[in-house]
Design an enzyme around this catalytic site. Structure first.
Site, short mmCIF file in Angstrom:
data_model
loop_
_atom_site.label_atom_id
_atom_site.label_comp_id
_atom_site.label_asym_id
_atom_site.label_seq_id
_atom_site.Cartn_x
_atom_site.Cartn_y
_atom_site.Cartn_z
CD GLN A 1 14.25 8.37 -9.30
OE1 GLN A 1 14.24 8.34 -10.52
NE2 GLN A 1 15.37 8.26 -8.60
N GLY B 1 0.78 -1.23 0.00
CA GLY B 1 0.00 0.00 0.00
C GLY B 1 0.81 1.29 0.00
CG ASN C 1 1.46 3.29 -5.76
OD1 ASN C 1 1.85 4.31 -6.30
ND2 ASN C 1 2.04 2.10 -5.94
CG MET D 1 -1.65 -7.85 -6.84
SD MET D 1 -0.86 -7.10 -8.30
CE MET D 1 0.46 -6.15 -7.54
CG ASP E 1 -1.58 -3.72 -17.39
OD1 ASP E 1 -2.15 -3.18 -16.42
OD2 ASP E 1 -0.81 -4.70 -17.28
CG HIS F 1 1.58 -1.54 -15.44
ND1 HIS F 1 1.23 -2.81 -14.99
CD2 HIS F 1 2.64 -1.71 -16.26
CE1 HIS F 1 2.04 -3.70 -15.54
NE2 HIS F 1 2.90 -3.06 -16.32
#
Ligand code: GAR
Length: 209
Positions: free
Chosen positions: A179, A12, A14, A91, A151, A110
């Site tokens: 980044q 987690g 993100n 997922m 995707d 992604h």
């Protein structure tokens, strides 16, 4: 104000990036209303709890079929008046019905520059293993709208990250998260909530200034 649901399966980080951005006032016109995990043990649920956000576990294996699971999940989110579904390391593949119900209202992060290293089987560390095996010198992250093709939905934002000599899948993952993913995802969430994203008939995303 857009109610945001973040769907998670693991650490987690993100989700944390979105919560941190929200705490800094950087998610304009939106708020995380629910965190939904595909399993009980995801550390992401702890992060939700620490931020005072309701966390729920909805497991695919508790339903007779993938179809039944996706229908139940869609209903749950509709009951909560969710306007944006964010897949942040989630997922479980969502079916065409779910993608239709939330068309252009689901975004995914992604960990590669789509269309490289994406599609079925490319998730988590596998993506970075494949990138290193291929010897690419640049990888990165993509935030895209989700449709029924894994995707394959309209690309919203991408950020390139250099592959360094001696990188392992883990070190590359860490750099791409720090980044690219953790910067792009909260930014795109805010742009969505501000109504600044639009998708053309041919699937090209424009961002209003
Ligand atoms: C992230 O790198 C995310 O991009 C990836 O899983 C990781 C989850 O990390 N997602 C996929 O591979 C989806 N195809 P997190 O739980 O720390 O956010």
């Amino acid at each position: 104000m857009v109610n945001i649901a973040v769907l998670v399966s693991g650490g987690g980080t993100n989700l944390q990036a979105i919560l941190d951005a929200q705490a800094r006032g950087e998610i304009k016109n939106g708020r995380v209303a629910a965190v939904i995990s595909s399993n009980d043990t995801a550390y992401a649920l702890e992060r939700a709890k620490n931020a005072g956000i309701p966390g729920y576990t909805i497991k695919k294996k508790d339903y007779p079929s993938g179809e039944a699971y996706c229908k139940a999940l869609a209903e749950f989110l509709q009951e909560k008046d969710i306007g944006l579904v964010v897949l942040a390391g989630f997922m479980t593949v969502l079916d065409a019905y779910f993608c239709h119900v939330f068309e252009n209202r689901i975004i995914n992060v992604h960990p590669s520059l789509i269309p490289s290293f994406c599609g079925d089987g490319f998730y988590g560390l596998h993506v970075h293993e494949a990138a290193l095996e291929k010897g690419v010198k640049v990888s990165g992250a993509t935030v895209h709208f989700v449709n029924a093709v894994t995707d394959g939905g309209p690309i919203i934002a991408q950020k390139a990250v250099a592959v360094e000599p001696g990188d392992t899948p883990e070190s590359l993952q860490k750099r791409i998260m720090a980044q690219a993913e953790h910067i792009l995802l909260p930014r795109v969430v805010s742009l969505f909530c501000e109504g600044k994203l639009s998708v053309s008939d041919s699937g090209i995303v424009s961002i209003a200034e």
